[in-house]
Design a protein around this motif. Structure first.
Motif, short mmCIF file in Angstrom:
data_model
loop_
_atom_site.label_atom_id
_atom_site.label_comp_id
_atom_site.label_asym_id
_atom_site.label_seq_id
_atom_site.Cartn_x
_atom_site.Cartn_y
_atom_site.Cartn_z
N ASP A 73 -30.96 -0.03 34.60
CA ASP A 73 -30.64 -1.23 35.37
C ASP A 73 -31.52 -2.40 34.95
OD1 ASP A 73 -28.68 0.12 36.62
OD2 ASP A 73 -29.51 0.00 38.64
N ASP A 74 -32.79 -2.12 34.65
CA ASP A 74 -33.68 -3.20 34.22
C ASP A 74 -33.21 -3.82 32.92
OD1 ASP A 74 -35.41 -3.41 36.27
OD2 ASP A 74 -37.05 -2.28 35.35
N GLN A 75 -32.82 -2.99 32.00
CA GLN A 75 -32.34 -3.51 30.71
C GLN A 75 -31.05 -4.29 30.88
OE1 GLN A 75 -33.87 -3.23 27.56
NE2 GLN A 75 -35.57 -2.69 28.92
N LEU A 76 -30.19 -3.80 31.76
CA LEU A 76 -28.92 -4.48 32.00
C LEU A 76 -29.16 -5.83 32.67
CD1 LEU A 76 -26.93 -1.35 33.18
CD2 LEU A 76 -26.62 -2.58 31.02
N ARG A 77 -30.08 -5.83 33.63
CA ARG A 77 -30.41 -7.09 34.31
C ARG A 77 -31.00 -8.08 33.31
NH1 ARG A 77 -32.36 -5.63 39.28
NH2 ARG A 77 -34.06 -4.62 38.17
N LYS A 78 -31.80 -7.57 32.42
CA LYS A 78 -32.37 -8.41 31.39
C LYS A 78 -31.27 -9.06 30.54
CE LYS A 78 -36.07 -8.07 27.90
NZ LYS A 78 -37.17 -7.20 27.45
N GLY A 79 -30.27 -8.27 30.20
CA GLY A 79 -29.15 -8.80 29.45
C GLY A 79 -28.39 -9.85 30.24
N ILE A 80 -28.21 -9.58 31.52
CA ILE A 80 -27.49 -10.52 32.39
C ILE A 80 -28.24 -11.85 32.48
CG2 ILE A 80 -26.93 -10.95 34.82
CD1 ILE A 80 -26.18 -7.91 34.97
N GLU A 81 -29.54 -11.76 32.70
CA GLU A 81 -30.31 -13.00 32.82
C GLU A 81 -30.41 -13.72 31.49
OE1 GLU A 81 -33.83 -11.59 34.77
OE2 GLU A 81 -32.87 -11.63 36.75
N ALA A 82 -30.46 -12.98 30.41
CA ALA A 82 -30.46 -13.61 29.08
C ALA A 82 -29.16 -14.39 28.88
CB ALA A 82 -30.64 -12.57 27.98
N PHE A 132 -31.80 1.84 26.94
CA PHE A 132 -31.28 0.47 26.95
C PHE A 132 -30.15 0.31 27.96
CE2 PHE A 132 -27.23 0.67 24.48
CZ PHE A 132 -27.23 2.04 24.25
N LEU A 133 -29.84 1.36 28.67
CA LEU A 133 -28.81 1.28 29.70
C LEU A 133 -29.40 1.33 31.11
CD1 LEU A 133 -26.05 3.56 28.14
CD2 LEU A 133 -26.00 1.08 28.39
#
Lengths: 168, 168
Positions: B18-27, B15-16
């Motif tokens: 870059d894809d997961q983080l970007r997902k959080g950012i866009e969310a 969950f850390l």
DNA sequence: CATTTTATGTCAGCCTTGTTGACATTCCAA
DNA sequence: TTGGAATGTCAACAAGGCTGACATAAAATG
């Protein structure tokens, strides 16, 4: 005082009290400040704003995207976006190429310099997100995203989902 | 392509990425739009803006708060806040009372009309939050708040916590 | 082929909300 | 009594929203 309009009378729904909802609202407010703080500092140095960040972010996410698509993701007017795009193009951060199939369209790409700025901004933003995620653990992260996704407008969720489909 | 800078090499930390983080950012980005959409519509009708909403919200939360305290919560300049407060006072939504102990301070209160606007705005915002919370359940809500709280700047978390202490 | 629609750009002007700087007033506190 | 704090106010400016109007090119449609 609290809980006047939505007293659930059910312990299982205590997270829906007005106090809990207000807590969520204020958490969103204060967290969003943190969320944008690091990129804002970087942008200010380069005399860009959040609008430039948003454009650069989504062009990076969907290289070759059209102006119209970007407009609908960002939810601003073409005049407003145009002003931002113009400076990015003039500064050599974004490349605007006339469409081959439909020559009215402009397809947008980051230049090398543009990609550098994007990387700098998103690294800063990811660092904060990573620290937060690491601190609270994967289950909390799942809940975090579930709530955010449930809070989106339908057309925004469409864009959000579409971005996921393209890359994951 | 993904996960270049922070490949964990550990399944427990997926969950850390870059894809997961970007997902959080866009969310965060898309959800914040939804978060403000309903109040924004109401405010536009009355030709107020988000700045007025914020002021009214925090005056309601801490009746009698001083201008200086509001400044530090909102993180804007006094000139900027003053312009907003002035219209609210002139329109009879906010009452500004000279301090009794320290007469330099102004203590801010909502008038009845101000409280009505606040209620209208926060009801709209709570409705969306409630729908989202209800949809995802209490565990997700806990995770949601944990991430948001971890994402705040320290001084913002201080304000957030202080607001909780006063009411809960 | 003629017409309409679409995608985009651009000019002009307006609004909100942020900024800085300067200066006045009031008044607490050392 | 003097310094500094809290506030108000004036002026000017910038970013980034907005609308309206108009131009252009090209696609789509009749």
């Amino acid at each position: 005082m609290a809980d006047t309009s939505t007293a659930p009378g059910n312990e299982a729904l205590l997270f829906l009290t007005d106090d809990q909802l207000r807590k969520g609202i204020e958490a969103m407010f204060f967290a969003y400040r943190g969320f944008t703080a690091d990129p804002d500092r970087i942008l200010a140095e380069k005399s860009y704003g959040r609008a430039h960040h948003r454009a650069v972010h989504f062009i990076n996410r969907s290289p070759g995207t059209t102006v119209n698509n970007l407009l609908s993701i960002l939810g601003v007017t073409k005049q407003s976006l145009n002003r931002v795009l113009r400076t990015l193009i003039d500064d050599g951060l974004v490349d605007s190429r006339i469409g081959t199939k439909d020559k009215r369209e402009r397809h947008l790409f980051l230049t090398e310099t543009g990609a550098e700025l994007e990387a700098e901004l998103s690294t800063a933003q990811r660092n904060r997100m990573r620290a937060a995620f690491r601190q609270v653990g994967p289950d909390a992260v799942i809940g975090f995203r579930q709530v955010l996704e449930a809070m989106m407008d339908n057309d925004m969720r469409r864009h959000y989902t579409r971005l996921r489909e393209a890359t994951e």
